[in-house]
Design an enzyme around this catalytic site. Structure first.
Site, PDB file in Angstrom:
ATOM      1  N   SER A 241      59.702  49.536  14.882  1.00 14.59           N
ATOM      2  CA  SER A 241      60.474  48.570  14.099  1.00 14.59           C
ATOM      3  C   SER A 241      61.364  49.363  13.156  1.00 14.59           C
ATOM      4  CB  SER A 241      59.510  47.713  13.270  1.00 14.59           C
ATOM      5  OG  SER A 241      60.200  47.025  12.242  1.00 14.59           O
TER       6      SER A 241
ATOM      7  N   TYR B 185      51.873  45.764   7.952  1.00 17.83           N
ATOM      8  CA  TYR B 185      52.801  45.859   9.094  1.00 17.83           C
ATOM      9  C   TYR B 185      53.634  47.143   8.997  1.00 17.83           C
ATOM     10  CZ  TYR B 185      56.470  44.415  12.405  1.00 17.83           C
ATOM     11  OH  TYR B 185      57.353  44.351  13.452  1.00 17.83           O
TER      12      TYR B 185
HETATM   13  P1  NAD Z   1      55.975  37.696  19.530  1.00 18.33           P
HETATM   14  O1  NAD Z   1      55.067  37.056  18.554  1.00 18.33           O
HETATM   15  O2  NAD Z   1      56.903  36.835  20.322  1.00 18.33           O
HETATM   16  O3  NAD Z   1      55.161  38.580  20.548  1.00 18.33           O
HETATM   17  C1  NAD Z   1      54.037  39.334  20.179  1.00 18.33           C
HETATM   18  C2  NAD Z   1      53.246  39.621  21.432  1.00 18.33           C
HETATM   19  O4  NAD Z   1      52.098  40.404  21.078  1.00 18.33           O
HETATM   20  C3  NAD Z   1      52.739  38.338  22.093  1.00 18.33           C
HETATM   21  O5  NAD Z   1      52.976  38.437  23.480  1.00 18.33           O
HETATM   22  C4  NAD Z   1      51.238  38.376  21.830  1.00 18.33           C
HETATM   23  O6  NAD Z   1      50.489  37.793  22.882  1.00 18.33           O
HETATM   24  C5  NAD Z   1      50.988  39.872  21.767  1.00 18.33           C
HETATM   25  N1  NAD Z   1      49.743  40.190  21.077  1.00 18.33           N
HETATM   26  C6  NAD Z   1      49.391  39.912  19.794  1.00 18.33           C
HETATM   27  N2  NAD Z   1      48.133  40.352  19.568  1.00 18.33           N
HETATM   28  C7  NAD Z   1      47.695  40.917  20.722  1.00 18.33           C
HETATM   29  C8  NAD Z   1      46.500  41.568  21.118  1.00 18.33           C
HETATM   30  N3  NAD Z   1      45.472  41.701  20.269  1.00 18.33           N
HETATM   31  N4  NAD Z   1      46.413  42.036  22.381  1.00 18.33           N
HETATM   32  C9  NAD Z   1      47.441  41.899  23.249  1.00 18.33           C
HETATM   33  N5  NAD Z   1      48.593  41.298  22.935  1.00 18.33           N
HETATM   34  C10 NAD Z   1      48.716  40.819  21.686  1.00 18.33           C
HETATM   35  O7  NAD Z   1      56.806  38.763  18.690  1.00 18.33           O
HETATM   36  P2  NAD Z   1      57.900  39.849  19.117  1.00 18.33           P
HETATM   37  O8  NAD Z   1      58.958  39.787  18.117  1.00 18.33           O
HETATM   38  O9  NAD Z   1      58.242  39.713  20.548  1.00 18.33           O
HETATM   39  O10 NAD Z   1      57.091  41.211  18.861  1.00 18.33           O
HETATM   40  C11 NAD Z   1      56.880  42.189  19.852  1.00 18.33           C
HETATM   41  C12 NAD Z   1      56.851  43.564  19.212  1.00 18.33           C
HETATM   42  O11 NAD Z   1      58.142  43.854  18.659  1.00 18.33           O
HETATM   43  C13 NAD Z   1      55.854  43.711  18.069  1.00 18.33           C
HETATM   44  O12 NAD Z   1      55.244  44.993  18.140  1.00 18.33           O
HETATM   45  C14 NAD Z   1      56.729  43.610  16.836  1.00 18.33           C
HETATM   46  O13 NAD Z   1      56.179  44.274  15.733  1.00 18.33           O
HETATM   47  C15 NAD Z   1      57.981  44.299  17.333  1.00 18.33           C
HETATM   48  N6  NAD Z   1      59.180  43.989  16.554  1.00 18.33           N
HETATM   49  C16 NAD Z   1      59.729  42.737  16.537  1.00 18.33           C
HETATM   50  C17 NAD Z   1      60.878  42.510  15.783  1.00 18.33           C
HETATM   51  C18 NAD Z   1      61.572  41.172  15.740  1.00 18.33           C
HETATM   52  O14 NAD Z   1      62.522  41.019  14.957  1.00 18.33           O
HETATM   53  N7  NAD Z   1      61.168  40.185  16.546  1.00 18.33           N
HETATM   54  C19 NAD Z   1      61.446  43.552  15.041  1.00 18.33           C
HETATM   55  C20 NAD Z   1      60.842  44.802  15.069  1.00 18.33           C
HETATM   56  C21 NAD Z   1      59.718  45.022  15.829  1.00 18.33           C
END
Ligand code: NAD
Length: 269
Positions: A154, A167
């Protein structure tokens, strides 16, 4: 030179691929020719929907339930992958969540949950993938590398984030985890790369974009003046996993519309 990255014949595992960025990454890897394992924690129907979208487009995928913070479940997930595809070529450590609160109110449970899933989950999955990469080595006509690991980090691996200390600590930890294993594993021809997304439109940050007022406020942090989409990250992941990125290891690529450019300083000189 082939303009599109090819992952033909490669087996890829994406954690948390039933939603958001993970789903976007899984779709992009599949359209580049990889066969997919769609990992999910709880939402079976969403995981099957991702599988169906991939197979409807002519790709290959199946869903595996596993909590990435549990060693036994991670081992069982890899066993299912090896039973079906025989090996692994690409791991995308994407699963992650937030449990936000003011620092003084943060419970040990919320601290441990975020670190266990966001950071320890990447350790457990990367270790299983690495054992197989080393056992199998390079297969000449498949990829120049013995294996590729992509760690979803991130912008908060470098931007401090009050109210989200667990986080931000998990993402800072991913940065040094990724670099350290990249250093150790490069002689085995294993590449390890981080992706640092900025604001991507997914369920994790819905409150930051689901009203015009929230989106306007968010856009003040993004010089390029648009929110990112899961497909943006998907295309980057497919390229990083391909031989077009064969000389990249041990670094994080930020994909953030300029969020890490300190936009508050733009007219401050
Ligand atoms: P999201 O909530 O749509 O997806 C999160 C995913 O993680 C889901 O598929 C969920 O099932 C899975 N998950 C959660 N706990 C779990 C576990 N214990 N075991 C297996 N799977 C698990 O959110 P997202 O935005 O798609 O996030 C995905 C990644 O991207 C994360 O690591 C998040 O930190 C990172 N991220 C997102 C953003 C953003 O702006 N959306 C920015 C920076 C980083």
């Amino acid at each position: 030179m082939n303009p599109s990255p090819s992952l033909k014949g490669q087996a890829a595992l994406v954690t948390g691929a039933d939603s958001g960025i993970g789903k976007g990454v899984a779709m992009a890897l599949a359209s580049a020719g990889a066969k997919l394992v769609i990992n999910y924690a709880h939402n079976h129907d969403a995981a099957e929907a991702t599988v169906n979208e991939i197979t409807a487009a002519g790709g290959e995928a199946f869903a595996v339930q596993a909590d990435v913070s549990h060693e036994d479940q991670v081992k069982e997930m890899f066993a299912q992958m090896f039973a079906k595809y025989g090996t692994i070529d690409i791991l995308v450590n994407n699963a992650g969540l937030q449990k936000d609160s003011k620092f003084v109110d943060m419970t040990l449970e919320d601290w441990n949950t975020v670190i266990s899933i966001n950071l320890t989950g990447q350790f457990l999955c990367s270790r299983e993938a690495t054992k197989e990469f080393i056992r199998r080595g390079v297969i000449e006509d498949r990829s120049s590398a013995a294996g590729k690991i992509i760690c979803m980090s991130s912008v908060h691996e470098v931007i401090p984030w009050g109210g989200h200390v667990n986080y931000a600590a998990s993402k800072g930890g991913i940065s040094m985890f990724m670099k350290s294993i990249a250093q150790e594993l490069a002689p085995h021809k294993i590449r390890v790369v981080g992706i640092g997304p900025g604001a991507i439109q997914t369920p994790i940050n819905k409150s930051a974009w689901d009203t015009p007022e929230a989106l306007d406020k968010l856009l003040t942090l993004i010089p390029y003046n648009r929110i990112g989409k899961p497909d943006d990250i998907g295309k980057l992941a497919a390229w990083l996993a391909s031989d077009q990125a064969d000389y990249i290891t041990g670094t994080t690529i930020f994909m953030d519309g300029g969020m890490t450019l300190y936009p508050g300083f733009a007219d401050n000189g």
